[in-house]
Design a protein around this motif. Structure first.
Motif, PDB file in Angstrom:
ATOM      1  N   ASP A   1      33.431  61.755 -26.499  1.00  0.00           N
ATOM      2  CA  ASP A   1      32.921  63.350 -24.843  1.00  0.00           C
ATOM      3  C   ASP A   1      32.892  62.318 -23.908  1.00  0.00           C
ATOM      4  N   GLU A   2      31.490  61.319 -23.750  1.00  0.00           N
ATOM      5  CA  GLU A   2      31.485  59.967 -22.583  1.00  0.00           C
ATOM      6  C   GLU A   2      30.988  58.970 -23.003  1.00  0.00           C
ATOM      7  N   ALA A   3      30.255  58.586 -21.164  1.00  0.00           N
ATOM      8  CA  ALA A   3      29.617  57.294 -22.010  1.00  0.00           C
ATOM      9  C   ALA A   3      28.467  57.122 -21.831  1.00  0.00           C
TER      10      ALA A   3
ATOM     11  N   VAL B   1      37.722  57.279 -23.594  1.00  0.00           N
ATOM     12  CA  VAL B   1      36.827  58.070 -24.114  1.00  0.00           C
ATOM     13  C   VAL B   1      37.923  58.725 -25.151  1.00  0.00           C
TER      14      VAL B   1
ATOM     15  N   LEU C   1      35.926  61.715 -15.915  1.00  0.00           N
ATOM     16  CA  LEU C   1      36.867  60.184 -16.748  1.00  0.00           C
ATOM     17  C   LEU C   1      37.372  59.532 -14.853  1.00  0.00           C
TER      18      LEU C   1
ATOM     19  N   TYR D   1      34.026  57.320 -14.151  1.00  0.00           N
ATOM     20  CA  TYR D   1      34.671  56.159 -14.248  1.00  0.00           C
ATOM     21  C   TYR D   1      35.093  55.376 -13.838  1.00  0.00           C
TER      22      TYR D   1
END
Length: 500
Positions: free
Chosen positions: A203-205, A222, A234, A237
């Motif tokens: 889902d997320e970083a 992801v 994204l 990111y």
């Protein structure tokens, strides 16, 4: 200190191994020669790896650190011989606890040796107000109290990382567990010659912001699990500055399930009569199109041959929108057909195989491939030669923690196609050759992640090296079984050395 490494087995990432030497100055490789004529280089420290195998540091192209963390978090129950001994350990942990709301994690117990399986009731009887969650060593059973089931939303048999996403996100937010887990994870991979990896996050970083500084270069993808794929995130990111050695790669999308569990989408019907899964390809198309239009590559995960063909056709169409040096990919690829390989080659789609996967089958007679599909379909399992013959760029991963990176084991299963327990082979003519397999962990893996000069030993390259304790470019099964990494270099410095 300027270093000169010499060996009889130098694999440069381009050609089969030869006698040669490499010089290292200021983190970089400054000379590569395929002889030992270096007498004029008197100001170098000569490191003699005559009988060792020298190669570029490995890149593992499919890793879940979060899965490793879950498998190793909290109390180690591996020494417990039964439920009663495990409960003694848990009671002691509870007695020492100062915060009775803090989760208790455990791992490592082996249900194959315990006389009776554990139960939720046994954990509930401990009357702990918080959650207790333990995973067995084979990832086949989750031992949970009632609080854990309610909080995390999964049950004993739901052991996939996707099912346990709430637990995983909790672990990644626990800075103590994260620091301990990542240190052990990194040391383990360095001991296997790995210097770089592609990591899948859910889902997320955000966890990268408080993760310990990494030695391993990490490209992350992801995967949407608890929510739909967030394309705007994204795109953010793509522009975001992450901590050192971390960069955004793309999106991972699950297509079908597991052929062994009869949830993969296959051309032929399952012999049991199990219905094939229904897959929303329209939704997958939409995500891939949105990502590729923004220059974000997609990795589609398929096991069944029909799912793989559909994924290859889809990516072949959309991948034309990607900028140069950016590639869509298909991972797992448990079943491979000529049509799939042709479309992957035409669409410049990277293959991410798991060469160690044949090792899950102890022998030919015990192979799941023989029972799930008709005989005429079994030839498609692990047909890596089909990909190579079509000129597909092949990379290797482990799906860690499914496997721990092992180049010798990859040779045994991906080239020799040998079963672990018997001297039997699975269609050995359909395996990879040595050069293709070695490049799948080096040159090809770096290229697939946008690093044209990585995974090779050449002048100007960063001196990232893996040193094996013997020649591993061999079909000698006994030698491969004993082979280990002796040292691992990052930027010319030894970051791992095996204890003698």
């Amino acid at each position: 200190m300027k270093k000169l490494i010499r060996t009889n087995y130098l694999f440069d990432g381009e050609n089969p191994p030869r006698k040669g030497y490499v010089t290292i100055e200021d983190k970089q490789i400054t000379r590569v020669a395929f002889d030992w004529a270096y007498e004029e280089l008197t100001d170098f420290e000569v490191i003699d790896y005559s009988e060792q195998f020298v190669m570029p540091g490995l890149h593992d192209n499919h890793v879940f650190f979060s899965g490793y963390l879950r498998m190793n978090a909290g109390i180690d129950l591996s020494h417990c011989r039964n439920v009663e001994e495990a409960l003694v350990v848990l009671r002691s942990k509870i007695a020492q606890a100062t915060d009775l709301t803090k989760p208790i994690y455990a791992h490592g117990f082996d249900l194959t040796v315990w006389p009776t399986p554990p139960t939720q009731a046994q954990l509930d009887a401990l009357q702990y107000p918080g959650t207790i969650a333990a995973i067995d060593k084979n990832r086949s059973f989750a031992w949970l109290n009632q609080n854990a089931k309610k909080h995390y939303g999964f049950t004993e048999e739901q052991t996939s990382a996707e099912a346990a996403v709430r637990l995983i996100k909790e672990l990644l937010a626990d800075e103590d567990e994260l620091a301990q887990g990542y240190q052990a994870f990194e040391e383990l991979l360095l001991s296997r010659g790995v210097v770089s990896l592609k990591e899948i996050v859910f889902d997320e970083a955000s966890y990268f912001e408080h993760c310990p500084q990494r030695k391993l270069a990490t490209t992350f993808y992801v995967q949407a699990v608890a929510e739909a794929m967030n394309i705007e995130r994204l795109m953010g990111y793509q522009k975001q500055d992450f901590p050192k050695n971390i960069c955004f790669g793309g999106a991972k999308i699950m297509v079908d399930g597991v052929v062994a569990d009869e949830t993969g989408e296959t051309n032929a019907p399952y012999t049991s009569g199990q219905a094939r899964p229904e897959i929303d390809y329209q939704a997958i198309n939409a995500v891939v199109q949105q990502c590729n239009e923004q220059g974000i590559p997609c990795c589609l995960t398929t096991e069944g041959d029909l799912a793989g063909e559909k994924a290859a056709e889809l990516l072949k169409h959309f991948g034309k929108r990607l900028p140069g040096g950016v590639y869509n990919s298909i991972s797992d690829l448990e079943m491979i057909t000529a049509k799939m390989a042709k479309w992957m080659a035409e669409g410049d789609i990277v293959a991410e195989i798991y060469p160690q996967i044949l090792g899950l089958n102890p022998s030919y007679e015990d192979s799941y491939m023989l029972s799930v599909l008709p005989a005429e379909e079994q030839v498609h399992f692990f047909d890596y030669r089909m990909l190579a013959d079509q000129g597909v760029c092949i990379t290797s991963g482990t799906d860690l923690p499914l496997f721990i990176t092992s180049l010798p084991e990859s040779i045994l299963f991906g080239i020799l196609r040998k079963y672990p327990e018997k001297d039997q082979r699975w269609n050995p003519e359909r395996g990879l050759d040595f050069l293709t397999l070695f490049q799948s962990y080096t040159k090809n893996a770096y290229r697939a992640n946008g690093q044209k000069d990585g995974g090779v030993i050449k002048v100007g390259a960063t001196a990232n090296l893996a040193i094996f304790d013997r020649n591993i470019w061999t079909e000698d099964v006994a030698e491969l079984a004993k082979a280990e990494v002796l040292e691992t270099y990052i930027a010319g410095e030894v970051v791992y050395r095996r204890d003698s």
